[in-house]
Design an enzyme around this catalytic site. Sequence first.
Site, short mmCIF file in Angstrom:
data_model
loop_
_atom_site.label_atom_id
_atom_site.label_comp_id
_atom_site.label_asym_id
_atom_site.label_seq_id
_atom_site.Cartn_x
_atom_site.Cartn_y
_atom_site.Cartn_z
N GLY A 129 4.47 10.20 -25.93
CA GLY A 129 3.90 11.49 -26.26
C GLY A 129 4.74 12.30 -27.07
O GLY A 129 6.29 11.64 -26.82
N MET A 155 7.40 15.25 -25.45
CA MET A 155 8.12 14.53 -24.98
C MET A 155 8.98 13.76 -23.83
O MET A 155 9.89 13.27 -24.22
CB MET A 155 7.76 15.18 -23.38
CG MET A 155 7.31 16.45 -23.43
SD MET A 155 8.33 17.92 -24.08
CE MET A 155 7.39 18.90 -23.44
N GLU A 171 12.32 1.27 -11.28
CA GLU A 171 11.75 -0.53 -10.79
C GLU A 171 10.65 -0.22 -11.64
O GLU A 171 9.46 0.41 -11.62
CB GLU A 171 11.13 0.00 -9.08
CG GLU A 171 10.67 -1.22 -8.70
CD GLU A 171 10.38 -1.10 -7.16
OE1 GLU A 171 9.69 -1.80 -6.57
OE2 GLU A 171 10.18 -0.04 -6.78
N VAL A 204 6.32 -1.22 -11.22
CA VAL A 204 5.34 -2.04 -10.63
C VAL A 204 4.51 -2.45 -11.00
O VAL A 204 3.86 -1.40 -12.21
CB VAL A 204 5.35 -0.43 -9.39
CG1 VAL A 204 3.82 -1.25 -8.31
CG2 VAL A 204 6.24 0.17 -8.42
N ASP A 226 4.30 17.30 -7.32
CA ASP A 226 3.65 16.64 -8.00
C ASP A 226 1.97 15.97 -7.24
O ASP A 226 2.58 14.77 -8.09
CB ASP A 226 4.57 16.64 -9.45
CG ASP A 226 3.48 16.26 -10.49
OD1 ASP A 226 2.17 16.94 -10.48
OD2 ASP A 226 3.41 15.51 -11.76
N ALA A 276 -1.56 10.11 -9.74
CA ALA A 276 -1.00 9.63 -11.07
C ALA A 276 0.05 9.19 -10.57
O ALA A 276 0.53 7.75 -11.30
CB ALA A 276 -1.19 10.25 -12.63
N ASP A 294 7.69 9.86 -9.74
CA ASP A 294 7.75 11.14 -10.43
C ASP A 294 8.47 12.00 -9.19
O ASP A 294 7.39 12.87 -9.33
CB ASP A 294 6.32 11.03 -11.57
CG ASP A 294 7.00 11.43 -12.79
OD1 ASP A 294 8.08 12.92 -12.67
OD2 ASP A 294 5.81 12.16 -13.80
#
Length: 543
Positions: A21, A23, A88, A90, A133, A137, A151
Amino acid sequence: MGEQTPVYIGKYRIMGLVAEGGMGSVYKAVHPTLKRLVILKKLTIRRNPTVRERFKREAQILLDLQSPYIVHLYDYFIEENSHYIVEEFVDGMNLGEVIEKQVALGTEMSLLVFLDACYALKYAHAKGIVHRDIKPANILISRRAEVKLADFGIASSEKGDDLHGDKESDSTDDSLTKTGVTLGTPAYMSPEQISDSRSVDKRADIYSMGVMLYEMMTGSKPFGSKLSAENLEDIKKGRYIDPRKIDRSIPKPICAMIRKMLRAKPDRRYQSMDPIIDIVKKYLSRFDTHAIRLALAQCVLTKRQFAVPVFAQKKQTARNVTLAIIGVAALAAGGWYAWTESYFHATILRHWYSAVTVNMTLPATASVNSDLPARAFFFVDDGRNIPEVQNSRRSFSEIKSKAKKQTVQNAPKKYTAKKVYVKPGHYRIKVAAGPYVVWQSFAIGTNDITINLDELKNVGRQLKITAHSYDTHSGEKLTGKTKFSILYKNSWVDLDEVPQNELVTGSVWKIIAHCPGYKDALFSLIIDWYQDDLRLSVGLEKM
């Protein structure tokens, strides 16, 4: 079109591009020393010091958060003016993807995921970190049904040392969340976070958790997906559709818990994760959480929508018990083999079990397919009864070398047994090979281990040979008339003249029976390493 995926970034071999994206980019890579897959996040914005500081801050926060419910940080580095975080990997799905596939997860499965996320937040809050946040997601679920919070890109300290200067959301570019530079997701944000994200505390996370649990159980968000004047008013007044009006099976105590989590005023909500965890644990205590986690793993492994089972409570009526027995019997027909073969231990339950591999070296003449094969037995070393580990008995098979080279004559042979999966602890292994028994104690943690047994590789035993002969047709005994010779040091020697200590096992011995008037009878015998008593009975034919 994005730039070409590099082969290496730093010391990490890149396996592929996961997301890209404005960023930054996210890659799947291989850790060079741990030999495991990792996620490598790259920050591409270079001129914005605030964004760089947020990115660095996520690494600093993850470095301090060592919890099984939070993604693990492996590395942070700078290369060619780009910043990287290595986390990590997942292997599974995020909760948002699961909800999109399933719509709703049902009460028990939702609460199991929710409880693990609560543990993650409780740990983070104890460290003084507010996530800010919380959303599906950012909840990762592995193929083994491990739940991990991810995150921390916009996380802050409750002391107020925040790095953000402006307000923005990830509604403009979902890739921002992946690179950790957003300030929250409106659909999950508390009223105070919408007003001023820099002044929130852990009660904002509690609010977001309430929104997420509502969505898991009903398939919809309590205040919609987009922030508007209308639903902002609903958020401030705490107006939403009661979960039981969407699904009557949702328990009233859970609805009451969600109601308190979604209070508009922070001081009217739960003030920590502890009472929430207590409520959820109490509810789940009535169910077999192991069965729920297995279903969650199947849900993640299944690409199509998974039919969430109805989980029976532990207290059953006689009728329900009968039905359960019938159901278990039906499942056992297909599942018993997979269980005894350790399929579940090696996959779904891998997080809780470690593998033990047993290798053994035996003399050159050994054969695990002989009359007396070698077997391994595992026992729990609890200092008292030493019970045998269920389904752990193993036979050995020879390790065949793939190298194309000449086999060394009389070289010991190597054998291995199928892996045994056990929980961390202290154990004993018994290997029975011929007349020998080998006992060994060992301890195992979270890492797999290999046990090499070499005690028997050069073992040999003194061989006793007794020979008799008879007429094949009449049955007349001929032992007194027969001379038995053995090939000893490249010469035929009378059997009685060979020193007894020179006759040993693990060799090929040739013996001839000679009797006047009869045909000679030759025997060439491989004497295995444990066969120490040879009784030769020879039937002779007349000339």
